[in-house]
Design an enzyme around this catalytic site. Structure first.
Site, PDB file in Angstrom:
ATOM      1  N   GLU A 177       0.816  -1.224   0.000  1.00  0.00           N
ATOM      2  CA  GLU A 177       0.000   0.000   0.000  1.00  0.00           C
ATOM      3  C   GLU A 177       0.844   1.265   0.000  1.00  0.00           C
ATOM      4  OE1 GLU A 177      -2.726   0.442   3.321  1.00  0.00           O
ATOM      5  OE2 GLU A 177      -3.569   2.278   2.500  1.00  0.00           O
ATOM      6  N   LYS A 222      -2.540  -2.059  -3.082  1.00  0.00           N
ATOM      7  CA  LYS A 222      -3.584  -1.196  -2.512  1.00  0.00           C
ATOM      8  C   LYS A 222      -3.195   0.263  -2.726  1.00  0.00           C
ATOM      9  CE  LYS A 222      -6.058  -0.166   1.789  1.00  0.00           C
ATOM     10  NZ  LYS A 222      -6.715  -0.774   2.961  1.00  0.00           N
TER      11      LYS A 222
HETATM   12  P1  13P Z   1      -9.344   4.120   4.253  1.00  0.00           P
HETATM   13  O1  13P Z   1     -10.204   3.351   3.253  1.00  0.00           O
HETATM   14  O2  13P Z   1     -10.144   4.712   5.378  1.00  0.00           O
HETATM   15  O3  13P Z   1      -8.402   5.057   3.580  1.00  0.00           O
HETATM   16  O4  13P Z   1      -8.469   3.035   4.997  1.00  0.00           O
HETATM   17  C1  13P Z   1      -7.905   2.025   4.276  1.00  0.00           C
HETATM   18  C2  13P Z   1      -6.624   1.646   4.868  1.00  0.00           C
HETATM   19  O5  13P Z   1      -6.401   0.523   5.220  1.00  0.00           O
HETATM   20  C3  13P Z   1      -5.586   2.677   4.964  1.00  0.00           C
HETATM   21  O6  13P Z   1      -4.385   2.092   5.302  1.00  0.00           O
END
Ligand code: 13P
Length: 341
Positions: A177, A222
Site C-alpha cells: 500500500e 492497494k
Molecule cells: P481508508 O479506506 O479509510 O483510507 O483506509 C484504508 C486503509 O487501510 C488505509 O491504510
C-alpha cells in the site's frame, strides 16, 4: 499443508468481493470512537469489531478478507470464539497490519517513512500461527508543489519491498500500500498533479518489488485513486475513473492478480461510484476491487454508537455499504440503489 500465495491472493480479489480494512491502530480507533462519544476500551473495540464480523450478509457475500490490528487478531468474541474464527467461518481471509506506522523522515520536513521491519520475520511467523494469511503495510506519500522528494518515495518503496519479501517467505500474501494522500496538507493539488506523483510512486514501488524478487502473482496492490486533493475536489467520476485506470495500466504489471483501493477520505458514495465506473470501463488485466476502511465503516459506526440495541441496525448499515461496493467491484452499482435502501 500451506496454501499457495497465488490462491490466497486470488481469494482476496474474488469477483464481487473486496476487503474490509478494520486495522485501525489504537490511536486511530480512538479518533473514530471520539466521533460517536464512545470510550476506546478493549471491550468496546471488541464489541464494535464483533458486530462487524457477525454481519453475515456482508461477510459471506461481499467481503473476501479483513485486515486486523494486532489486538483484534488475539481477541475473543463475548462467547469465547476467537474473532479470527468468525472471519474464517464466514469464508473470508483474516489479515494483519504489520507496519508500525509512518514516522517523520529525518532531514525531510513534511515527509515520512514507514517503520516496522526490525523483527518482522518473527512477527510474521507468529501471525501465521494465529491464522493470518495476508498482511498490510502502508507507505504514506505527501503531495504539494514541492513534495514528495525522490528520496522519500524511494525510502518507502524500499521498505514496502523488504516487507513484501518477508511476507512471502512466511507464506503470507503482502498487501502493498503506497498511499499518495488526498487529505493531507494543504490538500489543494490538482488531479493531474496526483496522476504525476502516483505514477512516479508506483514505478518506484514496482522497481523495488522486482529488485527484491517479490512474486507479483502472490501480492495485492492497494493504491490511492488518481483524484484531486480533498480541499478542492472538482473532478468528475468519469475523470477520476479514466485517469486512475490510465495510470495503473501504465505502471502495474498484468501478473499482479488484483488491485484493492483505499478510500483515503472519499465519501462513502464517491468511493463506490469511482470503483464501479472503472469496472464498467472494462478490459482490465487485473481484478479491481475495494479495501476500504472509512468508506465501509462510517455509516455502521454512526448507527452503532456504542449501544447493544443498535447492533442490528449497524450490521444493516455495514451490509448495505458492503453490497454497494460488491456491485461496484463488478461495475454494476447505480446511484438509485442507494436510495432504494
Ligand atoms: P481508508 O479506506 O479509510 O483510507 O483506509 C484504508 C486503509 O487501510 C488505509 O491504510
Amino acid at each position: 499443508m500451506t496454501e499457495r500465495l497465488e490462491d490466497i491472493a486470488a481469494a482476496m480479489v474474488a469477483p464481487g468481493k473486496g476487503i474490509l480494512a478494520a486495522d485501525e491502530s489504537s490511536g486511530t480507533i480512538k479518533k473514530r470512537f471520539d466521533t460517536i462519544g464512545v470510550e476506546s476500551t478493549e471491550d468496546n473495540r471488541r464489541d464494535y469489531r464483533e458486530m462487524l464480523f457477525r454481519a453475515d450478509d456482508a461477510m459471506q457475500n461481499c467481503i473476501s478478507g479483513v485486515i486486523l490490528f494486532d489486538e483484534t487478531l488475539r481477541q475473543k468474541a463475548v462467547d469465547g470464539t476467537p474473532l479470527v474464527k468468525l472471519i474464517s467461518d464466514a469464508g473470508a481471509v483474516p489479515g494483519i497490519k504489520v507496519d508500525a506506522g509512518a514516522k517523520p523522515l529525518a532531514g525531510f520536513d513534511g515527509e515520512t517513512v514507514t517503520e516496522g521491519l526490525d523483527g518482522l520475520r518473527d512477527r510474521l511467523n507468529e501471525y501465521y500461527g494465529l491464522g493470518a494469511r495476508f498482511a498490510k503495510w502502508r507507505g504514506v506519500i505527501s503531495i504539494s508543489d514541492d513534495l514528495p522528494t525522490g528520496y522519500a518515495v524511494e525510502a518507502n518503496a524500499h521498505a514496502l519491498a523488504r516487507y513484501a519479501a518477508l511476507c512471502q517467505e512466511a507464506g503470507i500474501v503482502p498487501i502493498v500500500e503506497p498511499e499518495v494522500l488526498m487529505d493531507g496538507e494543504p490538500g489543494d493539488h490538482s488531479i493531474d498533479r496526483c496522476y504525476e506523483v502516483t505514477e512516479a510512486v508506483l514505478r518506484s514501488v514496482f522497481n523495488a518489488l522486482y529488485d527484491a524478487d517479490v512474486l507479483l502473482e502472490g501480492m495485492v496492490l492497494k493504491p490511492n485513486m488518481v483524484i484531486d486533493g480533498k480541499a478542492k475536489r472538482t473532478a468528475s467520476v468519469e475523470e477520476v475513473a479514466e485517469k486512475t485506470l490510465r495510470c495503473l495500466k501504465s505502471t502495474v504489471p498484468a501478473a499482479v492478480p488484483g488491485i484493492a483501493f483505499l478510500s483515503g477520505g472519499q465519501s462513502d458514495e464517491e468511493a463506490t461510484a469511482h470503483l464501479s465506473a472503472m469496472n464498467a470501463m472494462g478490459d482490465l488485466p487485473w481484478a479491481l476491487t475495494f479495501s476500504y476502511g472509512r468508506a465501509l465503516q462510517a455509516a455502521a459506526l454512526q448507527a452503532w454508537s456504542g449501544k447493544t440495541e443498535n447492533v442490528a441496525a449497524a450490521q444493516r448499515a455495514f451490509s448495505h455499504r458492503a453490497r454497494m461496493n460488491g456491485l461496484a467491484a463488478m461495475g454494476d452499482w447505480k446511484a438509485d440503489l442507494e436510495k432504494a435502501a
